[in-house]
Design a protein around this motif. Sequence first.
Motif, PDB file in Angstrom:
ATOM      1  N   ALA B 209      53.536  26.111  36.034  1.00 10.63           N
ATOM      2  CA  ALA B 209      52.718  25.278  36.919  1.00 10.63           C
ATOM      3  C   ALA B 209      53.682  24.395  37.687  1.00 10.63           C
ATOM      4  CB  ALA B 209      51.748  24.440  36.098  1.00 10.63           C
ATOM      5  N   ASP B 210      53.903  24.695  38.957  1.00  5.68           N
ATOM      6  CA  ASP B 210      54.937  23.992  39.706  1.00  5.68           C
ATOM      7  C   ASP B 210      54.600  23.966  41.189  1.00  5.68           C
ATOM      8  OD1 ASP B 210      57.861  22.918  39.258  1.00  5.68           O
ATOM      9  OD2 ASP B 210      57.897  24.052  41.137  1.00  5.68           O
ATOM     10  N   VAL B 211      54.823  22.824  41.816  1.00  5.62           N
ATOM     11  CA  VAL B 211      54.441  22.635  43.217  1.00  5.62           C
ATOM     12  C   VAL B 211      55.463  23.251  44.169  1.00  5.62           C
ATOM     13  CG1 VAL B 211      53.946  20.895  44.981  1.00  5.62           C
ATOM     14  CG2 VAL B 211      53.274  20.484  42.605  1.00  5.62           C
ATOM     15  N   GLU B 220      52.748  30.885  44.124  1.00  2.00           N
ATOM     16  CA  GLU B 220      51.421  31.378  44.501  1.00  2.00           C
ATOM     17  C   GLU B 220      50.462  30.201  44.335  1.00  2.00           C
ATOM     18  OE1 GLU B 220      50.687  35.378  42.459  1.00  2.00           O
ATOM     19  OE2 GLU B 220      52.163  34.412  41.174  1.00  2.00           O
ATOM     20  N   THR B 221      49.279  30.285  44.974  1.00  2.00           N
ATOM     21  CA  THR B 221      48.340  29.180  44.753  1.00  2.00           C
ATOM     22  C   THR B 221      47.310  29.575  43.697  1.00  2.00           C
ATOM     23  OG1 THR B 221      46.588  29.727  46.313  1.00  2.00           O
ATOM     24  CG2 THR B 221      48.543  28.605  47.206  1.00  2.00           C
ATOM     25  N   VAL B 269      52.885  29.082  39.888  1.00  2.00           N
ATOM     26  CA  VAL B 269      51.566  28.842  40.483  1.00  2.00           C
ATOM     27  C   VAL B 269      51.394  27.356  40.744  1.00  2.00           C
ATOM     28  CG1 VAL B 269      49.076  29.034  40.128  1.00  2.00           C
ATOM     29  CG2 VAL B 269      50.581  30.841  39.278  1.00  2.00           C
ATOM     30  N   SER B 270      50.939  27.015  41.957  1.00  2.00           N
ATOM     31  CA  SER B 270      50.699  25.603  42.276  1.00  2.00           C
ATOM     32  C   SER B 270      49.209  25.355  42.492  1.00  2.00           C
ATOM     33  CB  SER B 270      51.485  25.193  43.526  1.00  2.00           C
ATOM     34  OG  SER B 270      50.902  25.769  44.671  1.00  2.00           O
TER      35      SER B 270
END
Lengths: 298, 298
Positions: B209-211, B220-221, B269-270
């Motif tokens: 989980a990373d912006v 990816e979103t 994934v953000s």
Amino acid sequence: MPINHAVIDNPKSDRIKRVAGLARPAGRERSGRFLIEGPQSVREAVTWRPDVVSDLYVAIDVDPDGEPYLSDTLAVIVDKSQESRKTPIYVHHVTREVMAKISKDAQGIVAVGDIETLHTEISAVRLSERPLIAAFWQVRDPGNAGTVIRAADAAGCDAVVFVDECVDPLNPKVIRSTAGSLFHIPVLRMDTGTFLKWMERDDLNTIAADVYGTPERKPETLPDVLAERAADAAGATRGANGVRGDAVLFGNEARGLPAAILERMDRIVSIPLYGKAESLNLGTSAAVMLMSLAMSGR
Amino acid sequence: MPINHAVIDNPKSDRIKRVAGLARPAGRERSGRFLIEGPQSVREAVTWRPDVVSDLYVAIDVDPDGEPYLSDTLAVIVDKSQESRKTPIYVHHVTREVMAKISKDAQGIVAVGDIETLHTEISAVRLSERPLIAAFWQVRDPGNAGTVIRAADAAGCDAVVFVDECVDPLNPKVIRSTAGSLFHIPVLRMDTGTFLKWMERDDLNTIAADVYGTPERKPETLPDVLAERAADAAGATRGANGVRGDAVLFGNEARGLPAAILERMDRIVSIPLYGKAESLNLGTSAAVMLMSLAMSGR
């Protein structure tokens, strides 16, 4: 940033007492102004709503040679506040002692805002193409109130509505907990009747976020609602009800929503709990439901 | 519940000092025990993990006639602790003064738990049919650590993993913030290498989980990932990678995840931000991502 004009050093001056008094309801009511504490909130205020801010108070440090100076972090915010604007923001330099008198949560900077300028009427709220409104009935805890405003902002909501008797959104702890979101999104206060009339007029689908529902109407679950939205999106159709957006109403931290309000909502939707946790807190519930709806709509 | 045996009234007794000392790392290390504070945490502990609890300390009130009694709320928890079990839980009655010495956050009741009994080895974790694991790298704030354990519980995660240098999950503030979830779900501690080896062995899809991602791999979103899951579910196929479950790794509150770890994860994934909010805090991010994945899988 070196300092070349007067530094307010009297913590007992009337001006300083008045600013400190804005932390309390009576002070806000008397003056029509409110207090914005700390670098993050002040930065967001002068960036997004400079029209609201009348004064900045910044704490001055003294270097080893006895020269007063402003720290770089604070100087950036002060510079920002002076960018092109219609009405000026006055900057006051104060000693650390005076700042401690104004607020324990200043971290070196506070701003004074105008309540009337921040206030938004229903008629002034601009709804987006697919509106999402976050409403909270009788939210009482300042930290929760700030957290839900922040969650609504992250979800791209068009507005936040505090319904019936809620904590004052201009309570300093609420503002701090919004992390600046109070200046990103309109926050309105109204009673249940006014809220429902507005939603009806603007043709928004009203969703009660509620775990129990009423004896006659069990809640739908959020994943079912999301699956329905995904199917609608795949078929490029509008929502089943032909609605063009949602307004989600969350209940009080301890008591949820009363049956009288649940009965007047279009849908009742609960967030399923998959493990053994008994509940999600209000802030988490709001973030999960608002972000899920926002993600499902784009 | 009237009280008919001895009430501990000496706040300076060695026993009371030892129990109070469990709030600190040294006290826990010396004794191999930990402190569980407040009605909610103690109730969840004696309900779900009575094997972990060795002793209860409950505060006794005195009625107008000078008779000691136990409040109904606390009596229910004490009764629960005495239901059929292999090893007994000892109940100690103490004065309010003694309880204040044990903990400021007791609200009338604390329990003493056994660290080794609560401890779970990797080999003892039972994965569900479609596993979801919540992992946190260097989570440092006790409140955040508790909140994320609670979110993982609500999402029905199979386990929580604290990776590398995290706050001690047996820190009393962590336990209070879990609202009992520490006793619902296994919480393990390990280094990055051990975590990744476990995920590989059990064929779980690792999601950072990373912006920001890395220069080579943009995130990816989350809504794209959810849409892919929904499509898979509609086609009744397994995930694109043929994986049977997910492990989501969240980064440190301030620094996120280092590139060296991002590079070793299957996906990055953000969570999209739709409004003007700059970020979600760790607890909110974890709740939104874990609940979204849980809802998409059922």
